[in-house]
Write an enzyme that holds these catalytic residues in place. Sequence first.
Site, mmCIF file in Angstrom:
data_model
loop_
_atom_site.group_PDB
_atom_site.id
_atom_site.type_symbol
_atom_site.label_atom_id
_atom_site.label_comp_id
_atom_site.label_asym_id
_atom_site.label_seq_id
_atom_site.Cartn_x
_atom_site.Cartn_y
_atom_site.Cartn_z
ATOM 1 N N LYS A 114 0.788 -1.194 -0.020
ATOM 2 C CA LYS A 114 0.027 0.095 -0.069
ATOM 3 C C LYS A 114 0.682 1.323 0.110
ATOM 4 O O LYS A 114 0.527 2.181 -0.740
ATOM 5 C CB LYS A 114 -1.098 -0.066 1.204
ATOM 6 N N LYS A 197 -5.080 -10.399 -6.318
ATOM 7 C CA LYS A 197 -6.449 -10.429 -5.168
ATOM 8 C C LYS A 197 -7.385 -9.785 -5.682
ATOM 9 O O LYS A 197 -7.331 -8.414 -6.405
ATOM 10 C CB LYS A 197 -5.929 -10.437 -3.949
ATOM 11 N N LYS A 200 -11.341 -4.671 -2.957
ATOM 12 C CA LYS A 200 -12.136 -3.318 -2.958
ATOM 13 C C LYS A 200 -11.379 -2.227 -3.811
ATOM 14 O O LYS A 200 -12.072 -1.221 -4.339
ATOM 15 C CB LYS A 200 -12.588 -2.816 -1.808
#
Length: 334
Positions: A114, A197, A200
């Site tokens: 991230k 993956k 969202k």
Amino acid sequence: MRVVSGIQPTGDLHLGNYLGAISQWVAMQDAMEPGDECLFFLADLHALTVAIDPKELAKNTIEMAATLLAAGIDPDRSVLFNQARVPAHSELGWILGGTARIGWLNRMTQWKDKAGKNREGASVGLFGYPVLQAADVLLYQGTHVPVGDDQKQHLELARDIAAKFNTDYDINLFTPPKPLISRAAPRIMSLRDGEAKMSKSDPSDQSRINLSDDDDTIAAKFRRARTDPHPLPDNPAGLEARPEARNLVTIYAALADKSVETVLAAHAGQGFGVFKPMLADLTIARVGPIRDRTAALLEDGSAVAAVLAHGAERARTLAAPMLRAAQEAVGLQL
Ligand code: TYM
């Protein structure tokens, strides 16, 4: 058994969240024995670690809570709440910040992913995120934590924090929690890329099936899902170098509650032109009713908010003894 798990109210819930986590939550709630406790929460404090519009956060929290209710979380049996309404999470998180080591957090793959190359510009919250996650679980003496495979490392960290705290303060306070990773669907992958993956935060909505998608959208997303031109093999070894094919078969097996072997035995030799519509039908049969119940619940958002408020009250009561004990251990109770 104390079952504890959370989900960040950022974006829409998708099939990966559902198969990897939420369906397990519901199964554990349904299998509860007297004396067991299930706690599920919207991790709204965790959502603050990346930029999010305040209105969006509040709206997502209510919508996600409605979806959890629609998916089978029963507030009479499980404690359902939003993390921000139980200040003990933050308080214990801060105490555990004295125990967790920077080196441990530096190794977290989600932090590395991230923050990317811009570590200096990432928020302090994003770095410390797994410490709050440890507090979420340790606060309730969580024994079982049903999560997808991507959360395993965070829970290992929670175990390390628990062990170091117990050693440092010479106390047997925290029970190391066990991650329960779904066997059927540990990691559902993107429909556009079998190596990534389902998430969202993927910019492409085509990469995921949202629990709010209508039937046509679900069918269209599967139709466009990346695959290969080969027919399905007759055993799992034949899927090894075919991540996209493996993902679609995994989704089918998880939804049908069958093993991958059984699904392949029934569908071997079929091409995706035949398999994808069947997968879409199976998904629609499961997701459709959840979507419709969610919409009905959201007609009165204040009722959903009231469920969360009631859950938070129960969670505050359950959290109080552990926070007090941790404060005592470190010298914060006079
Ligand atoms: P979050 O919000 O990213 O995801 C919620 C749950 O869904 C699982 N999941 C998946 N499972 C299978 N395949 C996928 N593609 C997939 N994507 C997501 C996640 O593993 C998770 O179980 N840090 C957590 C929230 C959290 C938490 C906690 C979890 C905060 N405190 C305490 C457990 C215990 C998170 O961001 O999950």
